[in-house]
Motif scaffolding. Structure first.
Motif, short mmCIF file in Angstrom:
data_model
loop_
_atom_site.label_atom_id
_atom_site.label_comp_id
_atom_site.label_asym_id
_atom_site.label_seq_id
_atom_site.Cartn_x
_atom_site.Cartn_y
_atom_site.Cartn_z
N ARG A 134 0.67 -8.31 -10.08
CA ARG A 134 -0.71 -7.80 -10.03
C ARG A 134 -1.57 -8.44 -11.10
O ARG A 134 -2.78 -8.67 -10.92
CB ARG A 134 -0.70 -6.27 -10.21
N ALA A 135 -0.96 -8.79 -12.23
CA ALA A 135 -1.71 -9.38 -13.33
C ALA A 135 -1.99 -10.86 -13.13
O ALA A 135 -3.05 -11.35 -13.55
CB ALA A 135 -0.97 -9.16 -14.65
N VAL A 136 -1.09 -11.59 -12.49
CA VAL A 136 -1.20 -13.05 -12.49
C VAL A 136 -1.40 -13.68 -11.11
O VAL A 136 -1.84 -14.83 -11.02
CB VAL A 136 0.04 -13.69 -13.16
N VAL A 137 -1.08 -12.98 -10.02
CA VAL A 137 -1.17 -13.57 -8.68
C VAL A 137 -2.56 -13.31 -8.09
O VAL A 137 -2.98 -12.15 -7.99
CB VAL A 137 -0.09 -13.00 -7.74
N PRO A 138 -3.29 -14.35 -7.71
CA PRO A 138 -4.62 -14.15 -7.13
C PRO A 138 -4.56 -13.31 -5.85
O PRO A 138 -3.66 -13.46 -5.03
CB PRO A 138 -5.10 -15.58 -6.82
N LYS A 139 -5.50 -12.39 -5.71
CA LYS A 139 -5.66 -11.52 -4.53
C LYS A 139 -4.50 -10.56 -4.32
O LYS A 139 -4.39 -9.95 -3.25
CB LYS A 139 -5.89 -12.35 -3.26
N PHE A 140 -3.64 -10.41 -5.33
CA PHE A 140 -2.54 -9.48 -5.16
C PHE A 140 -3.03 -8.03 -5.16
O PHE A 140 -2.29 -7.11 -4.82
CB PHE A 140 -1.49 -9.67 -6.27
N ASN A 141 -4.29 -7.82 -5.52
CA ASN A 141 -4.86 -6.48 -5.44
C ASN A 141 -4.92 -5.98 -4.00
O ASN A 141 -5.01 -4.78 -3.74
CB ASN A 141 -6.26 -6.46 -6.05
N ASN A 142 -4.87 -6.91 -3.03
CA ASN A 142 -4.87 -6.53 -1.62
C ASN A 142 -3.46 -6.28 -1.08
O ASN A 142 -3.32 -5.90 0.09
CB ASN A 142 -5.53 -7.63 -0.77
N ALA A 143 -2.46 -6.53 -1.89
CA ALA A 143 -1.07 -6.41 -1.42
C ALA A 143 -0.65 -4.95 -1.35
O ALA A 143 -0.96 -4.14 -2.23
CB ALA A 143 -0.13 -7.19 -2.33
N VAL A 144 0.06 -4.60 -0.28
CA VAL A 144 0.70 -3.30 -0.14
C VAL A 144 2.15 -3.44 -0.59
O VAL A 144 2.85 -4.36 -0.14
CB VAL A 144 0.63 -2.83 1.33
N LEU A 145 2.61 -2.57 -1.47
CA LEU A 145 3.95 -2.74 -2.04
C LEU A 145 5.04 -2.28 -1.07
O LEU A 145 5.93 -3.04 -0.72
CB LEU A 145 4.06 -2.00 -3.36
N LEU A 146 5.02 -1.03 -0.64
CA LEU A 146 6.02 -0.48 0.29
C LEU A 146 7.43 -0.98 -0.03
O LEU A 146 8.08 -1.63 0.81
CB LEU A 146 5.67 -0.83 1.74
N PRO A 147 7.96 -0.70 -1.22
CA PRO A 147 9.29 -1.24 -1.58
C PRO A 147 10.39 -0.60 -0.75
O PRO A 147 10.33 0.58 -0.42
CB PRO A 147 9.41 -0.86 -3.06
N PRO A 148 11.42 -1.38 -0.39
CA PRO A 148 12.57 -0.80 0.32
C PRO A 148 13.36 0.09 -0.63
O PRO A 148 13.48 -0.19 -1.82
CB PRO A 148 13.38 -2.02 0.74
N PHE A 149 13.89 1.16 -0.10
CA PHE A 149 14.73 2.05 -0.90
C PHE A 149 15.95 2.39 -0.05
O PHE A 149 15.95 3.39 0.67
CB PHE A 149 13.96 3.31 -1.31
#
Length: 546
Positions: A453-468
């Motif tokens: 989130r800090a370094v990747v451009p446009k990562f603010n649009n990313a949905v995390l939905l991590p597998p568990f």
């Protein structure tokens, strides 16, 4: 001769279930199967297609209730070509999960599947039929080939996966003037972690083809700033199936399903495969974390000066890694090398503060901030996607720093216990971090997603939905077990000792020996006797506070 004749006869036989393995073959599939509201699959079977061979598919007994069909083919790791009637750019698609739209007319299109690879392939062919009220998936396509594109389009890099689909068209909207009348919902289903075999893949694809299976197995991907595109955080090594369903806004019983696609966010066919740590320095650092984590978890407070150096070094590595990533583009070994050198300097500087000043609250501050950082990152990791307010970087980082600071302030009210707690939790996480890499679970992304989130451009649009999944459950239980046992062990180990050791070279003004003097039980210092009778007088050298 008899066996050859029998084989040819079996190929030409019209059946609804086929499994052939030959070079150039024509098969005919009946399309008269009865479907229901939740499952509109007319046909679904496996075929084996030899290298450099073509399979031609024709149809018979087409149901009169059909308005159009979606013909789709799925391959595991190798791309194939699908086209209808003639092989042209506007009538063909290329990939592993591909499909073509075909209107049901007096003569239905013929489809050709071409395996241009030098290996034999196992393929899954599926045909879905829809009525005249159902929306056409990809019917308002303006980006991809062919003109009507029901396939999902997927791309990925080390940080995120990008899923795209062409807009669907309402059956009554021939000019695509009201695409908002069709609602497109994206779904996701994870495959078992580190499982790359074809059987698992095909089972996952089949579980995301019909609406009833999608509703049961899939998880909705929230919409962010893009209508027909979804960005998701990448979890290399964990396969994921993606699909979209187009619903009529006024009648949800009228719907159509796009061709599902998948990714591992890596390529098992590459030389490095899906290994996340492919350089020696990264592997060494990851293995070192296991020993540093165990040391901090069980002996951090006992060896206070070593703890200060290690906590300071890790903090410096993370900060430097983020800053260098923002201002330059280096490969990972160079970036890690620069971050480590800077981190060692930061750790030495942080140790010097205790060495010369010995202020417990100030020294423990860094440990509590690190725990606050981990707690805020954990909240971000488990946060539901689609929160538009947090897509703005200012809002997100303000909330992140607020959570981090409040956690630190709460813990600073009890410096001795909070330092042991920080050592136990941070050390336990550092211990499970390298294990997480080696077994393929995903707890490591608690920190990685925050750095992205800090370094990747446009990562603010990313949905995390991590597998568990079950390995993530095991690692979570291990983390909790280490943290609890580490806290109890250190608390027992340090009973009867001074809360903090004295600074070796204090430069602070001399104070009455009430903190680091000779201690009695529970670490309380012996203090000077206060005059209690008239014969004991006060003078200018008598301490005011005893």
């Amino acid at each position: 001769m008899f066996s050859n004749y029998y084989y040819s006869f079996a190929i030409l036989l019209v059946v609804s279930t086929i499994q052939v393995q030959t070079e150039n073959v024509t098969i005919t599939i009946p399309l008269n199967k009865t479907t229901d509201l939740l499952n509109k699959e007319l046909y679904g079977e496996y075929v084996n297609l030899n290298a450099s061979s073509t399979l031609q598919v024709g149809f018979t007994d087409v149901s009169k209730s059909l308005a159009f069909i979606i013909f789709q083919v799925h391959s595991h790791l190798y791309n194939i070509t699908l086209y209808n009637n003639t092989l042209t750019r506007s009538s063909s698609v290329y990939g592993t999960n591909i499909g073509i739209y075909s209107a049901v007319q007096s003569t239905l299109d013929k489809f050709f599947i071409y395996n241009q690879n030098m290996v034999n392939l196992k393929l899954f062919i599926s045909i879905h039929g829809y009525g005249d009220k159902d929306p056409i998936p990809g019917g308002c396509n303006m980006e991809f080939q062919p003109p009507i594109s029901p396939s999902m389009h997927m791309s990925y890099n080390n940080d995120y996966v990008l899923i795209e689909a062409a807009s669907a068209r309402d059956s009554a909207d021939l000019a695509c003037t009201s695409i908002n009348d069709v609602i497109v919902v994206f779904y996701l289903m994870y495959l078992p972690e580190r499982s790359f075999d074809s059987d698992t893949y095909f089972e996952g694809i089949q579980n995301m083809m019909s609406l009833d299976n999608i509703s049961e197995n899939g998880e909705i991907i929230p919409q962010t700033s893009w209508r027909m595109r979804r960005m998701l955080s990448a979890y290399p090594g964990t396969g994921a199936i993606y699909v979209a369903v187009a619903y009529n806004a006024l009648n949800h019983s009228a719907y159509s399903v796009y061709v599902p696609t998948y990714t591992y966010a890596c390529s098992p066919l590459d030389e490095s495969g899906c290994e996340l740590l492919d350089d020696v320095l990264s592997q060494f650092l990851c293995a070192s974390l296991l020993f540093f984590g165990l040391f901090i978890c069980y002996f951090g407070h006992r060896f206070f000066k070593t703890e200060m150096f290690l906590i300071g070094s890790i903090t410096g590595v993370v900060i430097t890694y983020i800053l260098i990533s923002l201002i330059s583009e280096l490969d990972r070994p160079a970036l890690l090398g620069a971050a480590i050198l800077s981190g060692l300097c930061f750790g030495a500087i942080w140790l010097l503060f205790w060495w010369f000043y010995g202020i417990p609250v100030f020294t423990v501050l860094l440990s509590t901030l690190n725990l606050g950082f981990l707690f805020a990152a954990l909240l971000y990791f488990g946060m539901p996607g689609g929160l538009s307010a947090l897509q703005t970087d200012f809002n997100f980082w303000t909330l992140f720093i607020l959570i981090m600071s409040l956690t630190s302030l709460i813990l600073l009210s009890m410096t001795f216990l909070s330092n042991i707690l920080c050592c136990a939790i941070l050390g336990a996480y550092a211990t499970v971090y390298p294990i997480d890499y080696y077994i393929g679970s995903n707890l490591k992304y608690i920190i990685i997603n925050t750095i992205r989130r800090a370094v990747v451009p446009k990562f603010n649009n990313a949905v995390l939905l991590p597998p568990f999944e079950w390995m993530d459950v095991i690692m979570t239980v291990t983390w909790l077990g280490l943290a609890i046992s580490g806290f109890l062990f250190q608390h027992y180990q340090n009973r009867g000792r001074p809360p903090f050791p004295p600074p070796p070279r204090s430069v602070r003004p001399s104070m009455p020996d009430i903190t680091y003097g000779t201690t009695g039980q529970r670490g309380y210092a012996n203090v000077t006797h206060r005059p209690t009778s008239a014969h004991e007088s006060y003078n200018e050298n008598t301490p005011l506070l005893l």
